[in-house]
Design a protein around this motif. Structure first.
Motif, short mmCIF file in Angstrom:
data_model
loop_
_atom_site.label_atom_id
_atom_site.label_comp_id
_atom_site.label_asym_id
_atom_site.label_seq_id
_atom_site.Cartn_x
_atom_site.Cartn_y
_atom_site.Cartn_z
N ALA A 74 0.87 -1.17 0.00
CA ALA A 74 0.00 0.00 0.00
C ALA A 74 0.92 1.23 0.00
O ALA A 74 1.96 1.21 0.64
N PRO A 75 0.50 2.28 -0.71
CA PRO A 75 1.38 3.45 -0.84
C PRO A 75 1.86 3.99 0.50
O PRO A 75 3.01 4.35 0.65
N LEU A 76 0.96 4.02 1.49
CA LEU A 76 1.39 4.57 2.78
C LEU A 76 2.40 3.66 3.47
O LEU A 76 3.29 4.12 4.18
N ASP A 77 2.26 2.34 3.25
CA ASP A 77 3.25 1.42 3.83
C ASP A 77 4.62 1.68 3.23
O ASP A 77 5.64 1.55 3.90
N ARG A 78 4.65 2.06 1.95
CA ARG A 78 5.92 2.42 1.30
C ARG A 78 6.53 3.61 2.03
O ARG A 78 7.72 3.64 2.30
N VAL A 79 5.68 4.60 2.33
CA VAL A 79 6.17 5.80 3.03
C VAL A 79 6.78 5.37 4.38
O VAL A 79 7.87 5.78 4.74
N TYR A 80 6.07 4.50 5.11
CA TYR A 80 6.56 4.06 6.43
C TYR A 80 7.87 3.29 6.30
O TYR A 80 8.77 3.42 7.12
N GLN A 81 7.95 2.46 5.24
CA GLN A 81 9.16 1.69 4.99
C GLN A 81 10.36 2.63 4.81
O GLN A 81 11.43 2.45 5.38
N ASN A 319 6.84 0.56 13.62
CA ASN A 319 6.94 1.64 14.61
C ASN A 319 7.61 2.90 14.06
O ASN A 319 8.04 3.75 14.83
N SER A 320 7.70 2.99 12.72
CA SER A 320 8.45 4.12 12.15
C SER A 320 7.74 5.45 12.38
O SER A 320 8.37 6.49 12.43
N VAL A 321 6.43 5.40 12.53
CA VAL A 321 5.66 6.64 12.67
C VAL A 321 4.81 6.57 13.93
O VAL A 321 4.18 5.54 14.20
N LYS A 322 4.82 7.65 14.72
CA LYS A 322 3.96 7.69 15.91
C LYS A 322 2.67 8.41 15.55
O LYS A 322 2.70 9.41 14.85
N THR A 323 1.57 7.89 16.06
CA THR A 323 0.28 8.52 15.77
C THR A 323 -0.03 9.57 16.81
O THR A 323 0.16 9.35 18.01
#
Length: 365
Positions: A74-81, A319-323
């Motif tokens: 998913a595009p957002l998973d790419r961003v997190y990766q 855990n790359s991004v905190k909400t």
């Protein structure tokens, strides 16, 4: 609107300290450690657009099982990766990314970087360009920083003096390496233009529709930057974008008379500003150039002496991004406390969140 909200988790947002094509950079005070940071505010919509969503190579470490197509991320998973990798970059010539905050209810993503109070190494145009010694010292830092990024399979795409910050240790650190610039294989094949017009390479503004090498783009922008260091201005200037593009593509580099520079430095600049990316000098060649190494007397460290490949685990990607807790939830809790009513005010909110999580695309298109 959350952008006007001064507090994000432990950070208090203060004045704006920078602006770029991606958004703004704000000064942020961290209450937990009593330190200041630079917080870059990005738009998720814009990020996904940059991705040429949804065509991207699979992330590093993913193995397609025999005969099966690797599952597209998913595009957002790419961003997190990519963020997970950016967070693990560790080099004296790269600005450190501390953490990334995401507000699921808004379009914003917040990247928290170390604050370098001395700011950019040079403002362009400048009446006080550097002498060759100073230019060499700073340029050696840039070459090592770029070699490290390229080693991690990251193209910077926006090298220019305002993205080169001076650390308290006297070294230049490269800032503003963005998300969506990572590649697979030996080099990136790019087709979209990004970056700052005066620093763009001829192949990036040609209308042939051919793709071009990412590494060679960074080398061109480094050449423009080195020219700025010693002349205080860019080699190609025009008040109109088409005129500027035309000069970049056709005009030879001229060296103003007022600053006398050595033949070696001219040679290096000309090889970096070779209009043909195929024959343009490469980073390994720049590293051994006589101007940079003082004729071999001051060699730069070998790649393996200052570069180690960053690998990320699934856990780190997760855990790359905190909400950031959503604002409505915080407001509702306060309202409940005031009214002492403890029904389930989250019902509507929860249903909305649930839907948005199952189809993050809707939030981001």
């Amino acid at each position: 609107d959350l952008q006007d909200c001064v507090q994000l988790n432990q950070y208090k947002l203060q004045s704006e300290i920078g602006k770029g094509s991606y958004g703004v950079v704000k000064l942020a005070y961290n209450e937990n450690d009593d330190k200041y940071y630079a917080m870059k505010v990005l738009s998720k919509k814009k990020l996904l657009k940059q991705y040429g969503f949804p065509r991207r190579p699979p992330p590093r470490g993913s193995k397609a099982s025999s005969g099966e197509q690797p599952k597209a991320m998913a595009p957002l998973d790419r961003v997190y990766q990519e963020i997970a990798i950016l967070k693990k970059l560790d080099h004296v010539n790269i600005v450190k990314l501390i953490e990334v905050l995401d507000d699921p209810a808004e379009d914003n993503l917040y990247m928290v970087f170390d604050l370098l109070r001395k700011g950019p190494v040079m403002e362009v145009p400048s009446e006080q360009p550097f002498g060759e010694e100073e230019a060499r010292r700073y340029f050696r830092d840039i070459v090592l920083g770029i070699e490290y990024l390229h080693y991690q399979k990251i193209i910077h795409r926006d090298i220019k003096p305002s993205n080169l910050l001076l650390g308290d240790d006297g070294h230049v650190k490269i800032a503003d390496f963005g998300v969506s610039n990572q590649f697979e294989g030996n080099d990136a094949q790019l087709s979209s233009t990004a970056g700052t017009p005066a620093f763009m390479a001829p192949e990036a503004i040609s209308d042939t529709g051919k793709s071009f090498s990412g590494k060679a783009l960074d080398v061109w922008a480094m050449g423009i930057t080195l020219y700025c260091f010693v002349y205080g201005k860019c080699p190609f200037i025009d008040e109109y974008i088409l005129g500027l593009h035309n000069r970049i593509k056709t005009k030879p580099v001229e060296f103003p008379e007022e600053a006398q520079i050595s033949a070696e430095l001219k040679d290096l600049i000309l090889h970096m500003l070779d209009k043909n990316p195929e024959t343009r000098i490469t980073v390994p060649e720049i590293k051994v150039h006589p101007w940079l190494t003082k004729g071999g007397k001051e060699p730069l460290p070998l790649e393996e002496e200052h570069c180690t490949m960053v690998e990320v685990t699934e856990e780190e990607v997760k855990n790359s991004v905190k909400t950031i807790p959503s604002l409505p939830a915080v407001i509702l809790v306060k309202a409940m406390l005031r009214k002492r009513s403890f029904g389930n005010p989250f019902e509507v909110q929860a249903r909305r969140e649930e839907r948005s999580m199952s189809a993050p695309g809707n939030l981001l298109m």
